[in-house]
Design an enzyme around this catalytic site. Structure first.
Site, PDB file in Angstrom:
ATOM      1  N   ASN A  66     -20.802  11.568  -1.446  1.00 44.58           N
ATOM      2  CA  ASN A  66     -20.342  10.192  -1.615  1.00 44.58           C
ATOM      3  C   ASN A  66     -20.764   9.703  -2.997  1.00 44.58           C
ATOM      4  O   ASN A  66     -21.625  10.303  -3.658  1.00 44.58           O
ATOM      5  CB  ASN A  66     -20.973   9.313  -0.528  1.00 44.58           C
ATOM      6  CG  ASN A  66     -20.105   8.115  -0.161  1.00 44.58           C
ATOM      7  OD1 ASN A  66     -18.887   8.161  -0.273  1.00 44.58           O
ATOM      8  ND2 ASN A  66     -20.728   7.043   0.256  1.00 44.58           N
ATOM      9  N   LEU A  67     -20.174   8.575  -3.399  1.00 42.99           N
ATOM     10  CA  LEU A  67     -20.561   8.014  -4.698  1.00 42.99           C
ATOM     11  C   LEU A  67     -22.046   7.638  -4.679  1.00 42.99           C
ATOM     12  O   LEU A  67     -22.802   7.987  -5.591  1.00 42.99           O
ATOM     13  CB  LEU A  67     -19.711   6.773  -4.984  1.00 42.99           C
ATOM     14  CG  LEU A  67     -19.775   6.197  -6.381  1.00 42.99           C
ATOM     15  CD1 LEU A  67     -19.388   7.233  -7.428  1.00 42.99           C
ATOM     16  CD2 LEU A  67     -18.853   4.980  -6.487  1.00 42.99           C
ATOM     17  N   ALA A  75     -16.223  11.773  -6.444  1.00 41.75           N
ATOM     18  CA  ALA A  75     -15.694  12.912  -5.680  1.00 41.75           C
ATOM     19  C   ALA A  75     -15.044  13.975  -6.568  1.00 41.75           C
ATOM     20  O   ALA A  75     -15.142  15.170  -6.271  1.00 41.75           O
ATOM     21  CB  ALA A  75     -14.682  12.403  -4.657  1.00 41.75           C
ATOM     22  N   THR A  95     -16.880   8.256   2.485  1.00 44.71           N
ATOM     23  CA  THR A  95     -16.736   7.270   3.569  1.00 44.71           C
ATOM     24  C   THR A  95     -18.046   6.521   3.750  1.00 44.71           C
ATOM     25  O   THR A  95     -19.124   7.106   3.648  1.00 44.71           O
ATOM     26  CB  THR A  95     -16.245   7.941   4.878  1.00 44.71           C
ATOM     27  OG1 THR A  95     -16.195   6.951   5.915  1.00 44.71           O
ATOM     28  CG2 THR A  95     -17.098   9.107   5.311  1.00 44.71           C
ATOM     29  N   CYS A 112      13.705   0.183  16.554  1.00 42.20           N
ATOM     30  CA  CYS A 112      13.336   1.543  16.963  1.00 42.20           C
ATOM     31  C   CYS A 112      14.601   2.360  17.177  1.00 42.20           C
ATOM     32  O   CYS A 112      15.486   1.957  17.940  1.00 42.20           O
ATOM     33  CB  CYS A 112      12.520   1.486  18.255  1.00 42.20           C
ATOM     34  SG  CYS A 112      12.257   3.119  18.985  1.00 42.20           S
ATOM     35  N   GLN A 142      -9.618   9.702   7.467  1.00 47.00           N
ATOM     36  CA  GLN A 142      -9.391   8.318   7.895  1.00 47.00           C
ATOM     37  C   GLN A 142      -8.329   7.680   7.000  1.00 47.00           C
ATOM     38  O   GLN A 142      -7.926   6.541   7.233  1.00 47.00           O
ATOM     39  CB  GLN A 142     -10.687   7.509   7.765  1.00 47.00           C
ATOM     40  CG  GLN A 142     -11.817   8.023   8.643  1.00 47.00           C
ATOM     41  CD  GLN A 142     -13.138   7.381   8.255  1.00 47.00           C
ATOM     42  OE1 GLN A 142     -13.520   6.362   8.793  1.00 47.00           O
ATOM     43  NE2 GLN A 142     -13.818   7.981   7.298  1.00 47.00           N
ATOM     44  N   ARG A 195       0.826  -1.209   0.000  1.00 50.55           N
ATOM     45  CA  ARG A 195       0.000   0.000   0.000  1.00 50.55           C
ATOM     46  C   ARG A 195       0.862   1.261   0.000  1.00 50.55           C
ATOM     47  O   ARG A 195       0.539   2.258  -0.656  1.00 50.55           O
ATOM     48  CB  ARG A 195      -0.936  -0.006   1.202  1.00 50.55           C
ATOM     49  CG  ARG A 195      -1.909  -1.198   1.142  1.00 50.55           C
ATOM     50  CD  ARG A 195      -2.967  -1.094   2.169  1.00 50.55           C
ATOM     51  NE  ARG A 195      -3.725   0.126   1.992  1.00 50.55           N
ATOM     52  CZ  ARG A 195      -4.364   0.755   2.960  1.00 50.55           C
ATOM     53  NH1 ARG A 195      -4.341   0.297   4.178  1.00 50.55           N
ATOM     54  NH2 ARG A 195      -5.034   1.853   2.710  1.00 50.55           N
ATOM     55  N   HIS A 254      -6.427   7.869  11.518  1.00 47.67           N
ATOM     56  CA  HIS A 254      -6.010   6.463  11.430  1.00 47.67           C
ATOM     57  C   HIS A 254      -4.525   6.323  11.105  1.00 47.67           C
ATOM     58  O   HIS A 254      -4.088   5.286  10.606  1.00 47.67           O
ATOM     59  CB  HIS A 254      -6.855   5.717  10.380  1.00 47.67           C
ATOM     60  CG  HIS A 254      -8.284   5.520  10.797  1.00 47.67           C
ATOM     61  ND1 HIS A 254      -9.267   5.050   9.963  1.00 47.67           N
ATOM     62  CD2 HIS A 254      -8.896   5.730  11.995  1.00 47.67           C
ATOM     63  CE1 HIS A 254     -10.427   4.990  10.628  1.00 47.67           C
ATOM     64  NE2 HIS A 254     -10.228   5.405  11.851  1.00 47.67           N
ATOM     65  N   CYS A 304       7.068   2.640  17.185  1.00 47.85           N
ATOM     66  CA  CYS A 304       7.637   1.588  18.019  1.00 47.85           C
ATOM     67  C   CYS A 304       6.526   0.995  18.892  1.00 47.85           C
ATOM     68  O   CYS A 304       5.866   1.727  19.635  1.00 47.85           O
ATOM     69  CB  CYS A 304       8.764   2.144  18.897  1.00 47.85           C
ATOM     70  SG  CYS A 304       9.420   0.867  20.011  1.00 47.85           S
TER      71      CYS A 304
HETATM   72  N1  APR Z   1     -16.113   9.259  -5.099  1.00 54.61           N
HETATM   73  C1  APR Z   1     -16.775   9.355  -3.928  1.00 54.61           C
HETATM   74  N2  APR Z   1     -17.012   8.310  -3.119  1.00 54.61           N
HETATM   75  C2  APR Z   1     -16.558   7.125  -3.512  1.00 54.61           C
HETATM   76  C3  APR Z   1     -15.850   6.932  -4.722  1.00 54.61           C
HETATM   77  C4  APR Z   1     -15.638   8.074  -5.540  1.00 54.61           C
HETATM   78  N3  APR Z   1     -14.976   8.012  -6.712  1.00 54.61           N
HETATM   79  N4  APR Z   1     -15.536   5.621  -4.839  1.00 54.61           N
HETATM   80  C5  APR Z   1     -16.041   5.006  -3.756  1.00 54.61           C
HETATM   81  N5  APR Z   1     -16.658   5.910  -2.938  1.00 54.61           N
HETATM   82  C6  APR Z   1     -17.333   5.689  -1.653  1.00 54.61           C
HETATM   83  C7  APR Z   1     -18.014   4.349  -1.522  1.00 54.61           C
HETATM   84  O1  APR Z   1     -19.340   4.420  -2.044  1.00 54.61           O
HETATM   85  C8  APR Z   1     -17.992   4.123  -0.018  1.00 54.61           C
HETATM   86  O2  APR Z   1     -19.155   4.655   0.612  1.00 54.61           O
HETATM   87  O3  APR Z   1     -16.335   5.701  -0.656  1.00 54.61           O
HETATM   88  C9  APR Z   1     -16.754   4.906   0.435  1.00 54.61           C
HETATM   89  C10 APR Z   1     -15.578   4.035   0.841  1.00 54.61           C
HETATM   90  O4  APR Z   1     -15.930   3.284   1.961  1.00 54.61           O
HETATM   91  P1  APR Z   1     -14.887   2.321   2.704  1.00 54.61           P
HETATM   92  O5  APR Z   1     -14.212   1.473   1.705  1.00 54.61           O
HETATM   93  O6  APR Z   1     -15.608   1.659   3.811  1.00 54.61           O
HETATM   94  O7  APR Z   1     -13.779   3.343   3.258  1.00 54.61           O
HETATM   95  P2  APR Z   1     -13.812   4.241   4.575  1.00 54.61           P
HETATM   96  O8  APR Z   1     -15.189   4.664   4.922  1.00 54.61           O
HETATM   97  O9  APR Z   1     -12.772   5.270   4.415  1.00 54.61           O
HETATM   98  O10 APR Z   1     -13.320   3.177   5.649  1.00 54.61           O
HETATM   99  C11 APR Z   1     -13.131   3.590   6.988  1.00 54.61           C
HETATM  100  O11 APR Z   1     -12.262   1.454   7.540  1.00 54.61           O
HETATM  101  O12 APR Z   1     -10.986  -0.468   7.314  1.00 54.61           O
HETATM  102  C12 APR Z   1     -11.029   0.794   7.777  1.00 54.61           C
HETATM  103  O13 APR Z   1      -9.186   1.939   8.538  1.00 54.61           O
HETATM  104  C13 APR Z   1      -9.925   1.724   7.359  1.00 54.61           C
HETATM  105  O14 APR Z   1      -9.961   4.135   7.348  1.00 54.61           O
HETATM  106  C14 APR Z   1     -10.652   2.977   6.924  1.00 54.61           C
HETATM  107  C15 APR Z   1     -12.006   2.834   7.614  1.00 54.61           C
END
Ligand code: APR
Length: 231
Positions: A198-199, A216, A173, A133, A88, A56, A106, A114
């Protein structure tokens, strides 16, 4: 002038080529989060965890900020009041776009931590099992990311900002991970107007007063333009 608090998630970096977690084909459909994102998983198989974050980190190193990151950075410099950016995400794309004061709740792939003395340093591109460390010399280095079961960073600062927010936006998110998923309620309790960008609708969409759906890179620049026109 109004204080804006913004929470971002993996969706804002999706169009920069970084995979989300819970979308179809997302990271958690290829990896068991219990194995790669918990302290217990790291204790069981540190090599697997390092391989996951090394991959990553490598991917994040070549990713470029997109129009959504750039629009938020523009909002921070152009808005006459405070714009607090909480993410996040463990990438540095907000900073690469020129954002200031990003609260990485996060953690960040760029950091090493460490596990014994909590000292932090810059991660090498590839972390190895037994990374030493530089402060206490114990081979207990790990990625400086917050795993499930651990307490996110900056929480006192974040709650203080939410309690004074006039406008709260959650961008990209899924609303499935707490405490971030409850920020909208805290902001609403403080009297803030709340917006989900959001999407498609997240699992907590009923908590928001306003919604804007789409990629986005399209929705965020328009939202920022709309806000800047209110000055
Ligand atoms: N534009 C806008 N939103 C988008 C796009 C895009 N191009 N592509 C995907 N998404 C949206 C999805 O519809 C979804 O609702 O982004 C969101 C991603 O959700 P997650 O994969 O659950 O990510 P996130 O909410 O950041 O996860 C929170 O979970 O596993 C942990 O630590 C990790 O920080 C992370 C936390």
């Amino acid at each position: 002038m109004k204080k804006i608090v913004i929470l971002t998630g993996a969706g804002i970096s999706a169009e920069s080529g970084l995979g989300t977690f819970r979308d179809e084909g997302g990271l958690w459909s290829h990896h068991r989060l219990e194995d790669v994102a918990t302290p217990e998983g790291f204790a069981r198989d540190p090599a697997l965890v390092h391989r996951f974050y090394n991959a990553r980190r490598e991917q994040a190193a070549t990713a470029l900020p997109n129009a959504a990151h750039q629009a938020l950075a523009r909002l921070q410099t152009s808005w006459p009041g405070e714009v607090i950016l909480i993410t996040q995400n463990v990438d540095s794309l907000h900073e690469a776009a020129g954002a200031q004061m990003v609260l990485h709740m996060h953690g960040n792939l760029a950091g090493a931590l460490c596990g014994v003395c909590d000292h932090r340093w810059t991660s090498p591109p590839q972390m190895q099992v037994g990374e030493t460390c530089p402060r206490c010399s114990v081979p207990a280095g790990r990625p400086d990311v917050v795993w499930f079961g651990e307490i996110p960073y900056h929480m006192d600062t974040i709650y203080a900002h939410l309690s004074k927010a006039d406008l709260f936006a959650a961008i990209g998110t899924s609303g499935q991970v707490y405490p971030a998923a409850a920020f909208v309620q805290q902001a609403a309790f403080a009297g803030a107007h709340t917006v989900e960008i959001n999407l498609d609708p997240s699992s907590i969409v009923p908590d928001f007063e306003e919604t804007r759906f789409g990629p986005a890179t399209q929705t965020v620049p328009v939202w920022v333009k709309d806000l800047l026109q209110t000055i």
